[in-house]
Design a protein around this motif. Structure first.
Motif, mmCIF file in Angstrom:
data_model
loop_
_atom_site.group_PDB
_atom_site.id
_atom_site.type_symbol
_atom_site.label_atom_id
_atom_site.label_comp_id
_atom_site.label_asym_id
_atom_site.label_seq_id
_atom_site.Cartn_x
_atom_site.Cartn_y
_atom_site.Cartn_z
ATOM 1 N N TRP A 40 0.837 -1.373 -0.009
ATOM 2 C CA TRP A 40 0.008 0.101 -0.066
ATOM 3 C C TRP A 40 0.830 1.116 0.012
ATOM 4 N N MET A 41 1.969 1.180 -0.325
ATOM 5 C CA MET A 41 3.118 2.091 -0.503
ATOM 6 C C MET A 41 3.265 3.017 0.834
ATOM 7 N N GLU A 42 3.331 2.479 1.888
ATOM 8 C CA GLU A 42 3.408 3.112 3.268
ATOM 9 C C GLU A 42 4.319 2.218 4.066
ATOM 10 N N LEU A 43 5.021 2.400 5.119
ATOM 11 C CA LEU A 43 5.781 1.749 6.129
ATOM 12 C C LEU A 43 5.097 0.647 6.317
ATOM 13 N N ARG A 84 0.739 1.448 18.000
ATOM 14 C CA ARG A 84 -0.260 2.111 17.474
ATOM 15 C C ARG A 84 0.142 2.938 16.210
ATOM 16 N N TYR A 85 -0.514 2.784 15.119
ATOM 17 C CA TYR A 85 -0.254 3.454 13.806
ATOM 18 C C TYR A 85 -1.121 4.651 13.713
ATOM 19 N N ARG A 86 -0.603 5.788 13.613
ATOM 20 C CA ARG A 86 -1.615 6.740 13.470
ATOM 21 C C ARG A 86 -1.594 7.896 12.272
ATOM 22 N N LYS A 87 -0.280 7.813 11.598
ATOM 23 C CA LYS A 87 0.148 8.671 10.459
ATOM 24 C C LYS A 87 0.826 7.913 9.508
ATOM 25 N N ARG A 88 0.386 7.935 8.204
ATOM 26 C CA ARG A 88 0.929 7.505 7.039
ATOM 27 C C ARG A 88 2.401 7.807 7.000
ATOM 28 N N GLY A 123 3.457 6.912 15.123
ATOM 29 C CA GLY A 123 3.056 5.486 15.733
ATOM 30 C C GLY A 123 4.057 5.685 16.889
ATOM 31 N N GLN A 124 3.349 4.627 18.000
ATOM 32 C CA GLN A 124 4.104 4.762 19.102
ATOM 33 C C GLN A 124 3.844 3.038 19.703
ATOM 34 N N MET A 125 4.980 2.449 20.341
ATOM 35 C CA MET A 125 4.977 1.400 20.614
ATOM 36 C C MET A 125 5.415 1.310 22.157
ATOM 37 N N LEU A 126 4.922 0.119 22.903
ATOM 38 C CA LEU A 126 5.173 0.157 24.557
ATOM 39 C C LEU A 126 5.760 -1.726 24.156
ATOM 40 N N ALA A 127 6.903 -1.740 24.629
ATOM 41 C CA ALA A 127 7.432 -3.083 24.607
ATOM 42 C C ALA A 127 7.786 -3.465 25.977
ATOM 43 N N ARG A 128 7.608 -4.677 26.207
ATOM 44 C CA ARG A 128 8.329 -5.268 27.335
ATOM 45 C C ARG A 128 9.555 -6.082 27.054
ATOM 46 N N SER A 129 10.345 -6.005 27.788
ATOM 47 C CA SER A 129 11.832 -6.554 27.570
ATOM 48 C C SER A 129 12.115 -7.504 28.871
ATOM 49 N N ALA A 130 12.369 -8.805 28.286
ATOM 50 C CA ALA A 130 12.899 -9.642 29.645
ATOM 51 C C ALA A 130 14.541 -9.937 29.213
ATOM 52 N N PHE A 131 14.988 -10.023 30.682
ATOM 53 C CA PHE A 131 16.376 -10.429 30.496
ATOM 54 C C PHE A 131 16.534 -11.921 31.039
ATOM 55 N N THR A 132 17.401 -12.546 30.148
ATOM 56 C CA THR A 132 17.362 -14.042 30.293
ATOM 57 C C THR A 132 19.048 -14.456 30.651
ATOM 58 N N SER A 133 18.973 -15.540 31.261
ATOM 59 C CA SER A 133 20.112 -16.161 31.638
ATOM 60 C C SER A 133 20.021 -17.755 31.240
ATOM 61 N N LYS A 134 21.052 -18.464 31.652
ATOM 62 C CA LYS A 134 21.008 -20.132 31.315
ATOM 63 C C LYS A 134 20.168 -20.685 32.215
ATOM 64 N N ALA A 135 19.779 -19.829 33.527
ATOM 65 C CA ALA A 135 19.144 -20.300 34.536
ATOM 66 C C ALA A 135 17.511 -19.867 34.274
#
Length: 178
Positions: A40-43, A84-88, A123-135
């Motif tokens: 659609w020729m947008e991001l 949220r995607y708000r503007k082309r 546009g705006q994003m809320l992300a949750r990030s996890a930290f990981t280890s072998k345990a």
């Protein structure tokens, strides 16, 4: 394909930038290229999420998070998001991205990112990030302690807390259909 060259450019560009506090905002500017565009020729919506990496990684470097994670042998992963995607946004336009940490709870760190074209938020994003280890998962408080930061998060913004509560009601694993 993942934009490794663009990510490398951002890392080099900000390698000597001032250190940021854990709640400071990293600001970066990005051009939208033809390979970022959908039919659609947008991001492209998926590419938007990938481009947000170009803000989160330098933010993590500038706050000292990447250094600590590497020293400890931990990993980082996006464990969920809402966008949220708000503007082309179309080919060759430039967007300014704002990336910041808004806080953490016992399991995740929460990051808010937005893309702007002038005074318009596209546009705006809320992300949750996890930290990981072998345990398994590493509590954010342990990560913040290793960074020399306060281990107590300030209260999360109401809209973030509401998203966390709503997401907790979603069944996992999801029901199979068809």
């Amino acid at each position: 394909m993942y934009p490794y060259a663009r990510l490398a450019k951002e890392i080099v560009k900000f390698r000597n930038a001032p250190t940021l506090g854990i709640f400071d905002t990293h600001v970066s500017t990005h051009r939208i290229w033809p390979w970022d565009i959908d039919p659609w020729m947008e991001l492209n919506n998926g590419r938007t999420l990938t481009l947000f990496d170009l803000g989160r990684v330098p933010l993590a470097i500038r706050t000292g998070l990447v250094r600590v994670v590497r020293e400890q042998g931990w990993g980082m992963a996006v464990a969920g998001n809402t966008t949220r995607y708000r503007k082309r946004v179309t080919t060759f336009q430039r967007v300014t991205m704002h990336s910041r940490c808004v806080g953490w709870d016992a399991r995740f760190m929460y990051l808010e990112q937005s893309m702007w074209r002038g005074d318009d938020c596209t546009g705006q994003m809320l992300a949750r990030s996890a930290f990981t280890s072998k345990a398994g998962m590493v509590p954010p408080a342990r990560v913040l302690e290793a960074m020399g930061q306060p281990v107590e998060s300030p209260p999360l913004p109401q809209w973030v807390a509401a998203w966390i509560a709503a997401d907790a009601t979603r069944p996992w694993p999801p029901e199979r259909h068809g």
